[in-house]
Motif scaffolding. Structure first.
Motif, PDB file in Angstrom:
ATOM      1  N   ARG A  67      -5.767  -2.283  11.562  1.00 30.39           N
ATOM      2  CA  ARG A  67      -4.328  -2.103  11.722  1.00 30.39           C
ATOM      3  C   ARG A  67      -3.533  -3.094  10.878  1.00 30.39           C
ATOM      4  N   LEU A  68      -4.024  -4.317  10.756  1.00 27.54           N
ATOM      5  CA  LEU A  68      -3.311  -5.279   9.920  1.00 27.54           C
ATOM      6  C   LEU A  68      -3.407  -4.891   8.447  1.00 27.54           C
ATOM      7  N   VAL A  69      -4.600  -4.503   7.997  1.00 25.97           N
ATOM      8  CA  VAL A  69      -4.774  -4.112   6.593  1.00 25.97           C
ATOM      9  C   VAL A  69      -3.924  -2.884   6.274  1.00 25.97           C
ATOM     10  N   GLU A  70      -3.895  -1.902   7.168  1.00 26.51           N
ATOM     11  CA  GLU A  70      -3.072  -0.718   6.937  1.00 26.51           C
ATOM     12  C   GLU A  70      -1.592  -1.086   6.833  1.00 26.51           C
ATOM     13  N   ALA A  71      -1.150  -1.977   7.704  1.00 27.98           N
ATOM     14  CA  ALA A  71       0.268  -2.361   7.695  1.00 27.98           C
ATOM     15  C   ALA A  71       0.643  -3.112   6.430  1.00 27.98           C
ATOM     16  N   LEU A  72      -0.226  -4.013   5.982  1.00 25.80           N
ATOM     17  CA  LEU A  72       0.078  -4.789   4.786  1.00 25.80           C
ATOM     18  C   LEU A  72       0.037  -3.932   3.528  1.00 25.80           C
ATOM     19  N   GLY A  73      -0.858  -2.939   3.494  1.00 24.79           N
ATOM     20  CA  GLY A  73      -1.055  -2.163   2.272  1.00 24.79           C
ATOM     21  C   GLY A  73      -0.216  -0.908   2.155  1.00 24.79           C
ATOM     22  N   THR A  74       0.676  -0.655   3.118  1.00 23.17           N
ATOM     23  CA  THR A  74       1.499   0.554   3.104  1.00 23.17           C
ATOM     24  C   THR A  74       2.957   0.173   3.332  1.00 23.17           C
ATOM     25  N   TRP A  75       3.845   0.679   2.461  1.00 25.80           N
ATOM     26  CA  TRP A  75       5.270   0.414   2.673  1.00 25.80           C
ATOM     27  C   TRP A  75       6.119   1.533   2.088  1.00 25.80           C
ATOM     28  N   PRO A  76       7.311   1.726   2.640  1.00 26.80           N
ATOM     29  CA  PRO A  76       8.215   2.768   2.145  1.00 26.80           C
ATOM     30  C   PRO A  76       8.919   2.316   0.868  1.00 26.80           C
ATOM     31  N   ALA A  77       9.637   3.238   0.266  1.00 22.79           N
ATOM     32  CA  ALA A  77      10.340   2.947  -0.983  1.00 22.79           C
ATOM     33  C   ALA A  77      11.270   1.755  -0.820  1.00 22.79           C
ATOM     34  N   GLY A  78      11.143   0.823  -1.762  1.00 21.98           N
ATOM     35  CA  GLY A  78      12.027  -0.327  -1.785  1.00 21.98           C
ATOM     36  C   GLY A  78      11.660  -1.451  -0.843  1.00 21.98           C
ATOM     37  N   ARG A  79      10.479  -1.361  -0.178  1.00 22.49           N
ATOM     38  CA  ARG A  79      10.128  -2.391   0.787  1.00 22.49           C
ATOM     39  C   ARG A  79       8.873  -3.152   0.369  1.00 22.49           C
ATOM     40  N   GLY A  80       8.690  -3.332  -0.940  1.00 25.43           N
ATOM     41  CA  GLY A  80       7.573  -4.134  -1.419  1.00 25.43           C
ATOM     42  C   GLY A  80       7.895  -5.611  -1.338  1.00 25.43           C
ATOM     43  N   GLY A  81       6.925  -6.441  -1.715  1.00 27.40           N
ATOM     44  CA  GLY A  81       7.144  -7.877  -1.737  1.00 27.40           C
ATOM     45  C   GLY A  81       6.629  -8.577  -0.491  1.00 27.40           C
ATOM     46  N   ALA A  82       6.461  -9.896  -0.615  1.00 27.97           N
ATOM     47  CA  ALA A  82       5.864 -10.692   0.460  1.00 27.97           C
ATOM     48  C   ALA A  82       6.714 -10.690   1.720  1.00 27.97           C
ATOM     49  N   ARG A  83       8.039 -10.761   1.564  1.00 25.17           N
ATOM     50  CA  ARG A  83       8.892 -10.822   2.755  1.00 25.17           C
ATOM     51  C   ARG A  83       8.766  -9.548   3.577  1.00 25.17           C
ATOM     52  N   SER A  84       8.756  -8.400   2.916  1.00 27.71           N
ATOM     53  CA  SER A  84       8.608  -7.137   3.642  1.00 27.71           C
ATOM     54  C   SER A  84       7.207  -7.002   4.237  1.00 27.71           C
ATOM     55  N   ALA A  85       6.191  -7.503   3.520  1.00 27.28           N
ATOM     56  CA  ALA A  85       4.832  -7.470   4.057  1.00 27.28           C
ATOM     57  C   ALA A  85       4.749  -8.289   5.337  1.00 27.28           C
ATOM     58  N   ALA A  86       5.392  -9.444   5.342  1.00 29.62           N
ATOM     59  CA  ALA A  86       5.416 -10.265   6.543  1.00 29.62           C
ATOM     60  C   ALA A  86       6.137  -9.549   7.675  1.00 29.62           C
ATOM     61  N   ALA A  87       7.188  -8.813   7.341  1.00 27.34           N
ATOM     62  CA  ALA A  87       7.921  -8.068   8.369  1.00 27.34           C
ATOM     63  C   ALA A  87       7.042  -6.972   8.965  1.00 27.34           C
ATOM     64  N   ARG A  88       6.224  -6.316   8.127  1.00 30.23           N
ATOM     65  CA  ARG A  88       5.343  -5.270   8.645  1.00 30.23           C
ATOM     66  C   ARG A  88       4.278  -5.864   9.552  1.00 30.23           C
ATOM     67  N   ALA A  89       3.764  -7.025   9.176  1.00 28.28           N
ATOM     68  CA  ALA A  89       2.814  -7.702  10.059  1.00 28.28           C
ATOM     69  C   ALA A  89       3.509  -8.117  11.348  1.00 28.28           C
ATOM     70  N   GLY A  90       4.747  -8.579  11.228  1.00 26.24           N
ATOM     71  CA  GLY A  90       5.502  -8.967  12.406  1.00 26.24           C
ATOM     72  C   GLY A  90       5.761  -7.800  13.340  1.00 26.24           C
ATOM     73  N   ALA A  91       5.868  -6.592  12.776  1.00 17.67           N
ATOM     74  CA  ALA A  91       6.084  -5.407  13.604  1.00 17.67           C
ATOM     75  C   ALA A  91       4.889  -5.117  14.501  1.00 17.67           C
TER      76      ALA A  91
END
Length: 342
Positions: free
Chosen positions: A87-111
């Motif tokens: 679940r963590l790997v899936e969250a870090l490796g998948t993002w919607p348009a315009g939500r790349g970058g470390a800050r957004s990755a951290a937000a997905r992990a935070g979710a």
């Protein structure tokens, strides 16, 4: 020699602030709106190799495939550990348009319920999971143990990742070694070690033959290992020989595997380019109780006949041309290890 991995960069004994607790009900935080990991009965299980290939196939030009959450199937040991890692790997490796970058990755992990400082640490460790792109979808091919002890584990996750930048879609992926520790509340992720295969070189004849052989199913990380020229000729020849009789799905070759046999200081053959792991034979997962045992044991004996000095799997076989040529343990309940001497 009775393998199984542990990296020289293993986390310290305590979980402390570098732990992440993820249960089987964790959400897959992706752009495509993944369902809960428990949303499908266990009998439905993990995707078969054919389903995994379909799930990793690119979508029509300019679009990305849907994110499909991986689920453990029948016969898995400690499936909650695998789900925590996946679940963590899936969250870090998948993002919607315009939500790349470390800050957004951290937000997905935070979710997923991770505290902000720890989420930022996992995002920083993600490396190849978070390439520069406008949008991405990562599909887990399988989650295999790289090591399983009573209180610690290594889960190896080969994944295929589609990324889009502008109108250009690129197919790639890597294998991630996810470390976990058992706590009173369940399994907790302690670290991520994404694989880095290295640049491609001009492949030799055996490497070209393996890459072109449709009966050898390679995840992106393993294919990149072979293209890098760092895989030993004995491994390549054995793969080709086994493909004469079997169709098999490779999980890990070199990159993304622990440096040492898990729980020991002995070097693993994988990072040296002298081993490969197989999670399914003739479309049947090794871990599935419905897979004929004779199919798995036949593949193990064929691997030994192809030159492997160290064949591990869900059954410890007798015989062999070398002492202790075959072995079995909890780690190898879900795959067949095929190792070669220097």
């Amino acid at each position: 020699m009775v393998p199984r991995p542990v990296s020289r960069t293993s986390p310290p004994g305590g979980v402390g602030r570098r732990s992440l607790l993820l249960g089987t009900a964790a959400w897959c935080a992706t752009a495509a709106g993944c369902t809960r990991g428990t949303g499908t009965p266990a009998a439905a299980g993990a995707r078969t190799p054919a389903e995994a290939a379909h799930a990793t196939a690119p979508a029509p030009s300019g679009t990305l495939p849907a994110a499909v959450p991986w689920r453990p199937g029948p016969g898995e040991i400690e499936p909650s550990a695998k789900l925590a890692a996946v679940r963590l790997v899936e969250a870090l490796g998948t993002w919607p348009a315009g939500r790349g970058g470390a800050r957004s990755a951290a937000a997905r992990a935070g979710a997923l319920g991770i505290a902000a400082p720890l989420a930022a640490e996992f995002a920083a460790e993600a490396g190849p999971l978070t390439p520069v792109a406008d949008q991405a979808v990562l599909r887990v091919i399988y989650a295999q143990y790289g090591g399983l002890l009573p209180d610690t584990a290594s889960v190896l996750i080969p994944g295929a990742q589609s990324t889009r930048t502008g109108s250009a879609v690129r197919e790639g992926g890597t294998t991630v070694d996810v470390r976990l520790k058992r706590t009173s509340a369940g399994w907790a992720v302690t670290a991520l070690h994404p694989g880095r295969p290295g640049p491609a070189t001009a492949p030799g004849a055996s490497a070209r033959a393996v890459l072109a052989q449709p009966r050898i199913e390679l995840p992106p990380g393993a294919a990149a290992d072979i293209r890098s020229g760092a895989v030993h000729e004995s491994v390549l020849r054995a793969m080709l020989r086994l493909a004469d009789t079997y169709r098999f799905s490779v999980s890990v070759v070199r990159s993304g595997h622990p440096i040492d046999v898990f729980g020991t200081g002995r070097p693993s053959d994988h990072p040296l380019g002298r081993a490969f792991d197989v999670w399914a034979v003739d479309g049947r997962p090794v871990v599935d109780p419905a897979t004929p045992r004779s199919l798995v044991t036949g593949f193990m004996r064929a691997a030994a006949a192809a030159g492997s000095y160290n064949v591990g799997g869900p059954v410890r076989l007798s015989g062999g041309t070398r002492p202790n040529q075959f072995f079995s343990d909890a780690t190898h309940h879900d795959h067949v290890h095929v190792g070669f001497a220097a």
